[in-house]
Design a protein around this motif. Sequence first.
Motif, PDB file in Angstrom:
ATOM      1  N   ASN A 147       0.799  -1.226   0.000  1.00  0.00           N
ATOM      2  CA  ASN A 147       0.000   0.000   0.000  1.00  0.00           C
ATOM      3  C   ASN A 147       0.834   1.280   0.000  1.00  0.00           C
ATOM      4  O   ASN A 147       0.308   2.361   0.289  1.00  0.00           O
ATOM      5  N   ARG A 148       2.106   1.193  -0.339  1.00  0.00           N
ATOM      6  CA  ARG A 148       2.960   2.369  -0.481  1.00  0.00           C
ATOM      7  C   ARG A 148       3.405   2.429  -1.938  1.00  0.00           C
ATOM      8  O   ARG A 148       4.374   1.778  -2.336  1.00  0.00           O
ATOM      9  N   VAL A 149       2.657   3.190  -2.723  1.00  0.00           N
ATOM     10  CA  VAL A 149       2.840   3.191  -4.173  1.00  0.00           C
ATOM     11  C   VAL A 149       3.725   4.367  -4.574  1.00  0.00           C
ATOM     12  O   VAL A 149       3.467   5.508  -4.192  1.00  0.00           O
ATOM     13  N   ARG A 150       4.747   4.091  -5.353  1.00  0.00           N
ATOM     14  CA  ARG A 150       5.686   5.118  -5.787  1.00  0.00           C
ATOM     15  C   ARG A 150       5.795   5.149  -7.312  1.00  0.00           C
ATOM     16  O   ARG A 150       5.382   4.223  -7.996  1.00  0.00           O
ATOM     17  N   ASN A 151       6.361   6.225  -7.806  1.00  0.00           N
ATOM     18  CA  ASN A 151       6.696   6.333  -9.229  1.00  0.00           C
ATOM     19  C   ASN A 151       5.460   6.310 -10.115  1.00  0.00           C
ATOM     20  O   ASN A 151       5.500   5.805 -11.244  1.00  0.00           O
ATOM     21  N   THR A 152       4.358   6.838  -9.651  1.00  0.00           N
ATOM     22  CA  THR A 152       3.112   6.762 -10.415  1.00  0.00           C
ATOM     23  C   THR A 152       3.140   7.697 -11.621  1.00  0.00           C
ATOM     24  O   THR A 152       3.500   8.867 -11.522  1.00  0.00           O
TER      25      THR A 152
ATOM     26  N   ALA B 196     -14.155   7.902  -3.750  1.00  0.00           N
ATOM     27  CA  ALA B 196     -13.331   7.615  -4.920  1.00  0.00           C
ATOM     28  C   ALA B 196     -11.884   7.947  -4.593  1.00  0.00           C
ATOM     29  O   ALA B 196     -11.521   9.122  -4.465  1.00  0.00           O
ATOM     30  N   VAL B 197     -11.068   6.920  -4.402  1.00  0.00           N
ATOM     31  CA  VAL B 197      -9.660   7.120  -4.047  1.00  0.00           C
ATOM     32  C   VAL B 197      -8.882   7.436  -5.322  1.00  0.00           C
ATOM     33  O   VAL B 197      -8.935   6.680  -6.300  1.00  0.00           O
ATOM     34  N   LEU B 198      -8.163   8.541  -5.291  1.00  0.00           N
ATOM     35  CA  LEU B 198      -7.390   8.963  -6.454  1.00  0.00           C
ATOM     36  C   LEU B 198      -5.929   8.552  -6.303  1.00  0.00           C
ATOM     37  O   LEU B 198      -5.228   9.025  -5.408  1.00  0.00           O
ATOM     38  N   LYS B 199      -5.498   7.670  -7.168  1.00  0.00           N
ATOM     39  CA  LYS B 199      -4.064   7.403  -7.289  1.00  0.00           C
ATOM     40  C   LYS B 199      -3.541   8.413  -8.313  1.00  0.00           C
ATOM     41  O   LYS B 199      -3.686   8.228  -9.520  1.00  0.00           O
ATOM     42  N   TYR B 200      -3.007   9.504  -7.807  1.00  0.00           N
ATOM     43  CA  TYR B 200      -2.573  10.571  -8.701  1.00  0.00           C
ATOM     44  C   TYR B 200      -1.107  10.392  -9.082  1.00  0.00           C
ATOM     45  O   TYR B 200      -0.336   9.702  -8.401  1.00  0.00           O
ATOM     46  N   ARG B 201      -0.743  11.003 -10.184  1.00  0.00           N
ATOM     47  CA  ARG B 201       0.643  10.933 -10.648  1.00  0.00           C
ATOM     48  C   ARG B 201       1.549  11.790  -9.766  1.00  0.00           C
ATOM     49  O   ARG B 201       1.165  12.883  -9.362  1.00  0.00           O
TER      50      ARG B 201
END
Length: 366
Positions: free
Chosen positions: A53-58, A110-115
Amino acid sequence: MKRTLPLIATLLLMTATASAQDYGQTATLKIWDNTTAPHSNGITTPETEKEPNRVRNTSEATLYIFPADKAKVTGQAVVICPGGGYGMLAMDHEGYEMAKWFAANGITGAVLKYRMPNHHPEVPLEDAVQALRIMAGLEAGATGYTADKVGIVGSSAGGHLAAMASTIGSFKPAFSVLFYPVITAVQGKRHQGSFINLLSEQRTPEQDAAYSLESRVTADTPPAILLLSDDDKTVPPVNSTLYYNALKAHGIEASMHIYPSGGHGWASATRSATRPSGRTPCWTGSAGSTNKQAWHEPRPGSRTPERTGTNRTAARRLHPGGNPARGVPSVGFSGPCIAVCRLFPIFPCERTPVPRESRCGLRLIF
């Protein structure tokens, strides 16, 4: 150079595939990526998740949608922006855990996985604005999940993004809920890492001023509620007080709640409940409590009132009409859940005469 979004970009809004990240969402919508968005963040290497759950480099913006419970539907939605210092995204406690709570209480989350900005501040902002437009039904892709009133929720650097959308975004949310947000780039008050990632380490004073959002509030900025801890050592509490004061200077409805302890990063219940210190930022008193901590009284050795806004005068300012010295609340709310109910008519906290623990479900997060 800014690129015009081609029509084909709308076709990129699609439901989840088998390979998509599974957070328990009902639908997954790809908004765009660096090739189809108005701007690119320049990241060409793959997205990583070395820790759960720790997303990087999006480099691709995605919405994870948790629809409102049909039995409690309010006709409202929130776009949720996780924090992570603009270097990564904490998708659990500042993302899908929040969304599940909102959905259970009648509000589509709505969860936003933003860049990641990667020194391109326009990139996460355009992702947030597009997400708001999608959830408002102004762009294709979220049929069946849109709402007439769409707010934005953000934590830490995600709070900065939420405040950016609220101040300088081309399409503004109806309201914002900000957890311990990064707001200012002023030296001595800022969270330096966030602004290095957003702008650069060699940024100019003009850039700092442009993204110090307390100076970007206007009469068009939506109402906000801010929640933070006095002992936050990561993002100084003055970030929130600066934004609150700017809102009030423009006559905008706002509420701010500063808890004596809790530190940073406590947005969801599971996170707070498992903190090694056992601290929780939630109020424990009931309506009309005379617990002085609930009135943000300063503690021995605490920072100066000018920095935290937690002195007796500030308590009266945050709760107009109340008298913290006498333990008399102005509106009698039993925690921030009721404060949110009264500030924004989106939470079903007081609809039925059920026990406070159920009525104030927002305590699960706040």
